[in-house]
Design a protein around this motif. Structure first.
Motif, PDB file in Angstrom:
ATOM      1  N   ILE A 130       0.869  -1.181   0.000  1.00 57.11           N
ATOM      2  CA  ILE A 130       0.000   0.000   0.000  1.00 57.11           C
ATOM      3  C   ILE A 130       0.902   1.226   0.000  1.00 57.11           C
ATOM      4  O   ILE A 130       1.705   1.418   0.915  1.00 57.11           O
ATOM      5  CB  ILE A 130      -0.931   0.026   1.231  1.00 57.11           C
ATOM      6  N   LEU A 131       0.775   2.049  -1.035  1.00 55.00           N
ATOM      7  CA  LEU A 131       1.524   3.304  -1.134  1.00 55.00           C
ATOM      8  C   LEU A 131       0.559   4.422  -0.767  1.00 55.00           C
ATOM      9  O   LEU A 131      -0.396   4.708  -1.494  1.00 55.00           O
ATOM     10  CB  LEU A 131       2.063   3.487  -2.552  1.00 55.00           C
ATOM     11  N   ASP A 132       0.795   5.055   0.372  1.00 57.80           N
ATOM     12  CA  ASP A 132      -0.128   6.046   0.922  1.00 57.80           C
ATOM     13  C   ASP A 132       0.387   7.456   0.638  1.00 57.80           C
ATOM     14  O   ASP A 132       1.373   7.896   1.230  1.00 57.80           O
ATOM     15  CB  ASP A 132      -0.270   5.818   2.427  1.00 57.80           C
ATOM     16  N   VAL A 133      -0.280   8.172  -0.281  1.00 59.16           N
ATOM     17  CA  VAL A 133       0.084   9.566  -0.569  1.00 59.16           C
ATOM     18  C   VAL A 133      -1.081  10.498  -0.233  1.00 59.16           C
ATOM     19  O   VAL A 133      -1.200  11.590  -0.797  1.00 59.16           O
ATOM     20  CB  VAL A 133       0.519   9.751  -2.040  1.00 59.16           C
ATOM     21  N   ARG A 134      -1.918  10.095   0.714  1.00 58.15           N
ATOM     22  CA  ARG A 134      -2.993  10.973   1.176  1.00 58.15           C
ATOM     23  C   ARG A 134      -2.390  12.192   1.861  1.00 58.15           C
ATOM     24  O   ARG A 134      -1.395  12.099   2.567  1.00 58.15           O
ATOM     25  CB  ARG A 134      -3.925  10.232   2.134  1.00 58.15           C
ATOM     26  N   ASN A 135      -3.012  13.351   1.643  1.00 53.81           N
ATOM     27  CA  ASN A 135      -2.547  14.619   2.233  1.00 53.81           C
ATOM     28  C   ASN A 135      -1.091  14.914   1.905  1.00 53.81           C
ATOM     29  O   ASN A 135      -0.394  15.561   2.681  1.00 53.81           O
ATOM     30  CB  ASN A 135      -2.751  14.614   3.750  1.00 53.81           C
ATOM     31  N   ASN A 136      -0.637  14.430   0.761  1.00 49.77           N
ATOM     32  CA  ASN A 136       0.726  14.716   0.305  1.00 49.77           C
ATOM     33  C   ASN A 136       0.636  15.821  -0.747  1.00 49.77           C
ATOM     34  O   ASN A 136       0.120  15.604  -1.843  1.00 49.77           O
ATOM     35  CB  ASN A 136       1.366  13.464  -0.294  1.00 49.77           C
ATOM     36  N   PRO A 137       1.148  17.029  -0.435  1.00 50.84           N
ATOM     37  CA  PRO A 137       0.973  18.164  -1.348  1.00 50.84           C
ATOM     38  C   PRO A 137       1.877  18.149  -2.564  1.00 50.84           C
ATOM     39  O   PRO A 137       1.768  19.011  -3.435  1.00 50.84           O
ATOM     40  CB  PRO A 137       1.296  19.368  -0.460  1.00 50.84           C
ATOM     41  N   GLY A 138       2.798  17.181  -2.642  1.00 55.89           N
ATOM     42  CA  GLY A 138       3.703  17.111  -3.784  1.00 55.89           C
ATOM     43  C   GLY A 138       5.106  17.557  -3.408  1.00 55.89           C
ATOM     44  O   GLY A 138       5.561  17.358  -2.293  1.00 55.89           O
ATOM     45  N   GLY A 139       5.807  18.177  -4.355  1.00 55.15           N
ATOM     46  CA  GLY A 139       7.175  18.610  -4.114  1.00 55.15           C
ATOM     47  C   GLY A 139       8.025  18.447  -5.359  1.00 55.15           C
ATOM     48  O   GLY A 139       7.645  18.888  -6.439  1.00 55.15           O
ATOM     49  N   VAL A 140       9.153  17.767  -5.201  1.00 52.65           N
ATOM     50  CA  VAL A 140      10.111  17.609  -6.294  1.00 52.65           C
ATOM     51  C   VAL A 140       9.577  16.604  -7.312  1.00 52.65           C
ATOM     52  O   VAL A 140       9.319  15.442  -6.987  1.00 52.65           O
ATOM     53  CB  VAL A 140      11.478  17.153  -5.756  1.00 52.65           C
ATOM     54  N   MET A 141       9.438  17.052  -8.551  1.00 52.47           N
ATOM     55  CA  MET A 141       8.855  16.223  -9.603  1.00 52.47           C
ATOM     56  C   MET A 141       9.713  14.991  -9.885  1.00 52.47           C
ATOM     57  O   MET A 141       9.193  13.887 -10.102  1.00 52.47           O
ATOM     58  CB  MET A 141       8.675  17.045 -10.869  1.00 52.47           C
TER      59      MET A 141
END
Length: 456
Positions: free
Chosen positions: A234-245
Motif C-alpha cells: 500500500i503506497l499512501d500519498v494521502r494529504n501529500n501536497p507534492g514537491g520535487v517532480m
C-alpha cells in the motif's frame, strides 16, 4: 519621475525584449507570420496609474515598492501558483525540498482571496492543533489574509520554535470562524516511512516529495523484501501536497518496468518533455494499492496517474486535489526570481488532471467504522477443556486488522483488497493446476486402454 519620463523608460525596457523576439522570428518560419508590437496604449495607462498612486495615495510609497507590487500583481493574477520570489522566498523553497524548517507544518494555497490549507504535514504542530485540509485561514494574529500571497502569509506564520501564532479559521460545516493557537516548531519530517501491517503486507507512507523521496521508497521496498516475501504493498500519498517532480518519477519507476511515467507540454518548446521509468519493477507480480484523497496534489497525482494508466496499481480513496501544472524558477536578478507556471503535465494515457484530479478506481470515503459483531459472544475457545490451536500468527493478524479498521477505514479497505486479490489469484492457480492434473490422468488412461487393446 514624470509620466512622460516613466513611459520613456518603460519603452526602453520593453524594446530589447521585442527586438529580440523579432530577431528570433527571422529564424523561424512560423514566427515570421506573427507581428510583434509594443502595447503603447497599455504602457501609457500603466504610467498614468503609477503616477496617480505616487501623487494621491494616503501614505508615501517608494517607486521601487510600487514596481514590486505591480510585478507581484501580474503574477498572482495569472494562477494560484505563479509568484514573485524574494530572498526569504528562496529560503522557503530550499527548506521545502530539503525537508526541515521552523513553522506550523502546513502546505498552503489561495481560495476566494484568502489563504487556505492544502494539507497539514504529518507530525507537525498544525496536526497537533487540529488544523485540517480545506481549512481557510482568515486571519494571522489578527491580520486579515485577504489579498495576501502565500509567500507573505508564510512570513507571518514562520517564526522561532516555541512561539505561538493565532489563526482565525473558517471551516466547512462550521457556521462561525474560530481561533486556533498553534505553537511553532522545527519541522523535520521524514518524507517516507514504512511498516509491515500483517504478515507480508506492507505500508509505505509518503508525506511529501523531497529530493531523496524516490530513493527512500526504493530502500523501503528492499528492506521489506529482506524480511520475507512481500504479498502486497500500500503506497499512501494521502494529504501529500507534492514537491520535487523528479522524486515522483523515481517513485513510480520503482513499481514499473520502464516506460512512460509522465510528460509535460507548454508554449515554450523546452517545456515539452517526457519522463520515463528505469527498467526493472522492484515488486513484479505483487499487487499494489495507492491511497489518495483531496489533499493529494501535484507529484502525488503523477505517481497515482502513472500507476493507474499503466495498470500497475489500484487507486483507492477519494478524488485528488487536481494540481496538474509545473512551475519553473526564472531568475530576474541576483535576489529576485519569478516562479512561473510554464507547462501542464499529462499521465501516460494523455490525461491532464489540472483542476480535475485523479479519480480513484475504488472510492472509499474516510469514515468511522463501528462493528456490529458482539465481541463478547462465547466461542469454542472460551469453553472449558477446549483443544488449543497453535495458529498464533493468524490470531495476531486478525487483531492487527481489527485495530486498523478502527483507526483508518481506508487503509483497512486497501489491505482487504490486497488480500482478496491474492486469494483470487491463488484460487485461480489451484484450478489451473487441477485442470492440468485431470488432463494428465485422462491421457494416462487412454494410454492404458491402448496397451490393453494391444495385449488382447
Amino acid at each position: 519621475m514624470t509620466v512622460a519620463r516613466l513611459t520613456f523608460w518603460l519603452l526602453i525596457l520593453a524594446s530589447p525584449l521585442v527586438w529580440g523576439q523579432e530577431a528570433a522570428s527571422e529564424k523561424s518560419e512560423a514566427a515570421t507570420e506573427t507581428t510583434v508590437s509594443i502595447p503603447l496604449t497599455e504602457l501609457k495607462l500603466f504610467a498614468d496609474t503609477f503616477d496617480a498612486i505616487r501623487k494621491g495615495y494616503v501614505e508615501d510609497v517608494s517607486d521601487a515598492e510600487l514596481f514590486e507590487m505591480a510585478v507581484r500583481g501580474m503574477l498572482t493574477s495569472l494562477d494560484p501558483h505563479s509568484a514573485y520570489l524574494k530572498d526569504d522566498d528562496y529560503s522557503d523553497l530550499q527548506e521545502s525540498t530539503d525537508g526541515q524548517f521552523s513553522g506550523l507544518g502546513i502546505e498552503i494555497g489561495t481560495r476566494g482571496g484568502f489563504i487556505s490549507i492544502v494539507t497539514p504535514i504529518d507530525g507537525s504542530p498544525a496536526v497537533e492543533a487540529g488544523l485540517k485540509a480545506g481549512d481557510v485561514i482568515l486571519k494571522i494574529d489578527g491580520k486579515s489574509t485577504q489579498g495576501m500571497t502565500t509567500g507573505e502569509s508564510s512570513l507571518y506564520m514562520r517564526g522561532e520554535a516555541g512561539t505561538d501564532v493565532t489563526l482565525e479559521i473558517g471551516r466547512a460545516g462550521q457556521s462561525q470562524p474560530f481561533d486556533v493557537v498553534v505553537t511553532r516548531g522545527v519541522i523535520n519530517v521524514p518524507s517516507v516511512r514504512s511498516r509491515e501491517l500483517v504478515d507480508g503486507y506492507w505500508l509505505i507512507r509518503v508525506s511529501r516529495f523531497q529530493r531523496d523521496s524516490g530513493e527512500e521508497v526504493a530502500d523501503a521496498i528492499i528492506s521489506a523484501k529482506e524480511k520475507g516475501p512481500v504479498k502486497g504493498l500500500i503506497l499512501d500519498v494521502r494529504n501529500n501536497p507534492g514537491g520535487v517532480m523528479g522524486a515522483s518519477v523515481e517513485m513510480a519507476g520503482a513499481l514499473l518496468d520502464g516506460g512512460l511515467v509522465v510528460y509535460t507540454q507548454g508554449r515554450h518548446p523546452q517545456s515539452d518533455k517526457e519522463y520515463e521509468a528505469a527498467a526493472g519493477d522492484m515488486l513484479p507480480g505483487v499487487p499494489v494499492v495507492v491511497l489518495i484523497n483531496g489533499g493529494s496534489a501535484s507529484a502525488s497525482e503523477i505517481v497515482a496517474g502513472a500507476l493507474q494508466d499503466r495498470g500497475r496499481a489500484v487507486i483507492m480513496g477519494t478524488q485528488s486535489f487536481g494540481k496538474g501544472s509545473v512551475q519553473t524558477i526564472l531568475p530576474v536578478s541576483e535576489t529576485r526570481a519569478l516562479k512561473l507556471t510554464t507547462s501542464l503535465y499529462y499521465t501516460p494515457s494523455g490525461r491532464s488532471i489540472q483542476a480535475e484530479g485523479i479519480v480513484p478506481d475504488v472510492v472509499v470515503e474516510r469514515a468511522t467504522i463501528t462493528s456490529i459483531e458482539n465481541n463478547r459472544r462465547i466461542r469454542e475457545a472460551d469453553l472449558r477443556g477446549s483443544l488449543e490451536n497453535s495458529g498464533e500468527t493468524e490470531t495476531q493478524d486478525n487483531e492487527a486488522l481489527l485495530q486498523i479498521s478502527s483507526e483508518d477505514n481506508q487503509l483497512y479497505e486497501a489491505l482487504t483488497l490486497l488480500k482478496g486479490i491474492n486469494v483470487y489469484q491463488s484460487s485461480t492457480q489451484r484450478l489451473t493446476d487441477n485442470d492440468l492434473t485431470d488432463n494428465d490422468l485422462t491421457d494416462n488412461e487412454k494410454n492404458n486402454e491402448i496397451q490393453n487393446t494391444n495385449d488382447d
